[in-house]
Scaffold this motif. Structure first.
Motif, PDB file in Angstrom:
ATOM      1  N   ARG A 153      55.962 -75.907 -48.499  1.00  0.00           N
ATOM      2  CA  ARG A 153      54.732 -76.265 -47.781  1.00  0.00           C
ATOM      3  C   ARG A 153      55.123 -76.884 -46.443  1.00  0.00           C
ATOM      4  NH1 ARG A 153      50.754 -80.880 -47.992  1.00  0.00           N
ATOM      5  NH2 ARG A 153      48.674 -79.961 -47.707  1.00  0.00           N
ATOM      6  N   GLN A 158      47.999 -75.656 -45.831  1.00  0.00           N
ATOM      7  CA  GLN A 158      48.378 -75.011 -47.087  1.00  0.00           C
ATOM      8  C   GLN A 158      47.885 -75.874 -48.246  1.00  0.00           C
ATOM      9  OE1 GLN A 158      52.687 -74.601 -45.633  1.00  0.00           O
ATOM     10  NE2 GLN A 158      52.600 -73.034 -47.241  1.00  0.00           N
ATOM     11  N   LYS A 159      47.283 -75.259 -49.243  1.00  0.00           N
ATOM     12  CA  LYS A 159      46.808 -76.008 -50.390  1.00  0.00           C
ATOM     13  C   LYS A 159      47.984 -76.678 -51.086  1.00  0.00           C
ATOM     14  CE  LYS A 159      44.347 -75.543 -54.788  1.00  0.00           C
ATOM     15  NZ  LYS A 159      43.724 -74.605 -55.761  1.00  0.00           N
ATOM     16  N   TRP A 160      47.837 -77.982 -51.348  1.00  0.00           N
ATOM     17  CA  TRP A 160      48.917 -78.703 -52.007  1.00  0.00           C
ATOM     18  C   TRP A 160      48.952 -78.363 -53.498  1.00  0.00           C
ATOM     19  CZ3 TRP A 160      49.539 -82.211 -55.977  1.00  0.00           C
ATOM     20  CH2 TRP A 160      50.806 -82.804 -56.069  1.00  0.00           C
ATOM     21  N   GLU A 161      50.177 -78.179 -54.024  1.00  0.00           N
ATOM     22  CA  GLU A 161      50.395 -77.942 -55.449  1.00  0.00           C
ATOM     23  C   GLU A 161      51.503 -78.875 -55.912  1.00  0.00           C
ATOM     24  OE1 GLU A 161      51.240 -73.777 -56.056  1.00  0.00           O
ATOM     25  OE2 GLU A 161      49.919 -73.235 -54.388  1.00  0.00           O
ATOM     26  N   PRO A 162      51.514 -79.256 -57.185  1.00  0.00           N
ATOM     27  CA  PRO A 162      52.543 -80.189 -57.672  1.00  0.00           C
ATOM     28  C   PRO A 162      53.968 -79.725 -57.371  1.00  0.00           C
ATOM     29  CG  PRO A 162      50.815 -79.979 -59.306  1.00  0.00           C
ATOM     30  CD  PRO A 162      50.498 -78.979 -58.227  1.00  0.00           C
ATOM     31  N   ARG A 163      54.188 -78.396 -57.310  1.00  0.00           N
ATOM     32  CA  ARG A 163      55.551 -77.905 -57.051  1.00  0.00           C
ATOM     33  C   ARG A 163      56.064 -78.351 -55.683  1.00  0.00           C
ATOM     34  NH1 ARG A 163      55.584 -72.352 -54.476  1.00  0.00           N
ATOM     35  NH2 ARG A 163      53.429 -71.854 -53.926  1.00  0.00           N
ATOM     36  N   ASN A 167      59.493 -80.172 -52.315  1.00  0.00           N
ATOM     37  CA  ASN A 167      59.569 -79.488 -51.029  1.00  0.00           C
ATOM     38  C   ASN A 167      60.961 -79.545 -50.394  1.00  0.00           C
ATOM     39  OD1 ASN A 167      57.652 -77.912 -49.715  1.00  0.00           O
ATOM     40  ND2 ASN A 167      57.257 -79.447 -48.146  1.00  0.00           N
ATOM     41  N   GLU A 190      55.969 -65.194 -55.255  1.00  0.00           N
ATOM     42  CA  GLU A 190      55.171 -66.376 -55.608  1.00  0.00           C
ATOM     43  C   GLU A 190      53.853 -65.971 -56.276  1.00  0.00           C
ATOM     44  OE1 GLU A 190      53.845 -65.310 -51.412  1.00  0.00           O
ATOM     45  OE2 GLU A 190      55.730 -65.372 -52.540  1.00  0.00           O
ATOM     46  N   ALA A 194      53.692 -68.476 -59.223  1.00  0.00           N
ATOM     47  CA  ALA A 194      52.770 -69.584 -58.985  1.00  0.00           C
ATOM     48  C   ALA A 194      51.301 -69.227 -59.197  1.00  0.00           C
ATOM     49  CB  ALA A 194      52.960 -70.121 -57.564  1.00  0.00           C
ATOM     50  N   TYR A 195      50.917 -68.005 -58.847  1.00  0.00           N
ATOM     51  CA  TYR A 195      49.491 -67.682 -58.832  1.00  0.00           C
ATOM     52  C   TYR A 195      49.061 -66.676 -59.902  1.00  0.00           C
ATOM     53  CZ  TYR A 195      50.331 -69.851 -54.323  1.00  0.00           C
ATOM     54  OH  TYR A 195      50.734 -70.705 -53.337  1.00  0.00           O
ATOM     55  N   PRO A 361      50.255 -84.631 -50.937  1.00  0.00           N
ATOM     56  CA  PRO A 361      48.899 -84.203 -50.560  1.00  0.00           C
ATOM     57  C   PRO A 361      48.487 -84.807 -49.224  1.00  0.00           C
ATOM     58  CG  PRO A 361      48.967 -84.989 -52.830  1.00  0.00           C
ATOM     59  CD  PRO A 361      50.284 -85.351 -52.226  1.00  0.00           C
TER      60      PRO A 361
END
Length: 389
Positions: A153, A158-163, A167, A190, A194-195, A361
């Motif tokens: 990220r 960009q939408k924050w994700e726990p992964r 970073n 990804e 991820a998705y 975030p």
């Protein structure tokens, strides 16, 4: 004009009217035309010298590894020279030739459509993700896959994700295996991991050309050359492996410096279809970063040390960016547009600051304050309870 997402006050340009933007674009185009009209023998000699350096440095380095690689000083020298050879082939020769910068020479070996570079990425895949997608939609989140490569990220949009809490180690991994990530970039892995919008079966089917190219690269560096080295197979194998890592680390550092510095802006998908050429020029400048250095630093970076000029003029021979840079910088000063330039290490340091910020975030400060206040109140409540007894 696309809506910018700024990371610092320095990156904010003064407001420009539509007329000013168009006038600015016309002046940028004039700089481009002046240089492109002057291309000639000097530029031809330059690229042939670069190609000769790649050829002879590879021959010399592989010779050292094959015949005396068991000697530590020779192994270090041979591996280092091979790494430099691969860097120059990748950055100053392959990248620039595949942009079509030397198509005007009418030399089939230096034609962008024919050239196949010494790396895992196939020519067609790279030219689609880089020449078309990246250079058309530069730094537009959701359209330019180079914004994080689907792995990290680097933008608050960009939408924050726990992964993304990982970073920094993910970015380090991207650098270490950069050649491989670029090779599979067009597969959008990804989407599987991820998705869950894609299956491994789809990836395997789409990856047929990539697998073929990777097989060829692996056979060349890790089977063919070690085999013909005979008793020196291990020094040759290890030398090739380290040289490839050297190239990945350097190439990724150059790319990071050109795109992920704190002052390099990102943009949202807004009015892209109606963007004028002048607005496109302005977006390229606001989303790019230059770094200063010696002549050899420019060559080793494929002249992407002038990333601003490369984004403005991707089809211009890169050896001419140094000529264009002061003119673009002066034009930016005239219009109050931030020209993002600093030393290599200054830019590289700011990249990691940005990556660290984006690991959390966007509202992490307010969230942290909320949790701290909650913890404080809870602790005070427990203390009060104890005091009552």
């Amino acid at each position: 004009m696309n809506k910018p997402i700024n990371f610092s006050e320095k990156s904010k340009s003064q407001y420009l009217s539509t007329a000013q933007v168009e006038a600015f674009g016309a002046k940028v185009e004039a700089i481009r035309r002046e240089i492109m009209d002057s291309l000639g023998e000097h530029d031809a000699k330059y690229i042939y010298k670069i190609r000769n350096f790649v050829r002879y440095s590879e021959i010399a380095s592989r010779g050292m590894l094959m015949f005396a690689g068991w000697l530590p000083p020779v192994w270090l020298l041979g591996t280092g020279l091979l790494g430099v050879s691969k860097i120059v082939e990748n950055m100053e020769l392959g990248h620039n030739v595949m942009h079509g910068q030397f198509d005007w020479l009418n030399d089939p070996s230096l034609n962008g459509a024919n050239y196949d570079w010494d790396t895992m990425a196939t020519g067609p895949d790279w030219k689609y993700t880089h020449n078309y997608i990246h250079h058309t939609y530069t730094n537009i989140v959701g359209m330019d896959h180079d914004v994080g490569y689907g792995l990290i990220r680097v933008s608050e949009s960009q939408k924050w994700e726990p992964r993304f809490l990982l970073n920094i180690p993910l970015a380090a991994q991207l650098m270490l295996f950069f050649e491989w990530y670029v090779g599979v970039q067009n597969l959008h892995i990804e989407d599987v991991i991820a998705y869950k919008t894609k299956t491994w079966a789809q990836v395997w089917e789409e990856a047929a050309p990539v697998r073929k190219k990777m097989k060829r690269q692996i056979m060349k560096d890790y089977v063919f050359f070690p085999l013909i080295a005979g008793p020196n197979a291990i020094p040759v194998f290890s030398g090739n492996a380290v040289a490839n890592v050297i190239r990945s680390l350097w190439a990724s550092a150059v790319i990071f410096n050109g795109h992920f510095t704190e002052d390099a802006e990102n943009f949202e998908m807004d009015n892209t279809d109606n963007e004028t050429r002048a607005e496109w020029y302005l977006r390229q400048i606001r989303g790019s970063s230059n770094f200063s250095g010696t002549a050899w630093l420019h060559i080793l970076s494929g002249n992407l040390s002038h990333q601003i000029e490369h984004h403005l003029f991707p089809d211009m021979p890169a050896n001419r960016y140094a000529e264009a840079a002061p003119k673009i910088k002066a034009l930016c000063a005239e219009y109050g547009i931030h020209y993002n330039e600093a030393s290599f290490m200054t830019q590289f340091s700011s990249v990691w600051v940005r990556i660290a910020k984006c690991s959390l975030p966007n509202d992490w400060k307010s969230e942290a304050k909320h949790y701290a206040e909650h913890a404080k109140q809870r602790a005070f409540g427990l203390l009060s309870s104890k005091l009552k007894f």
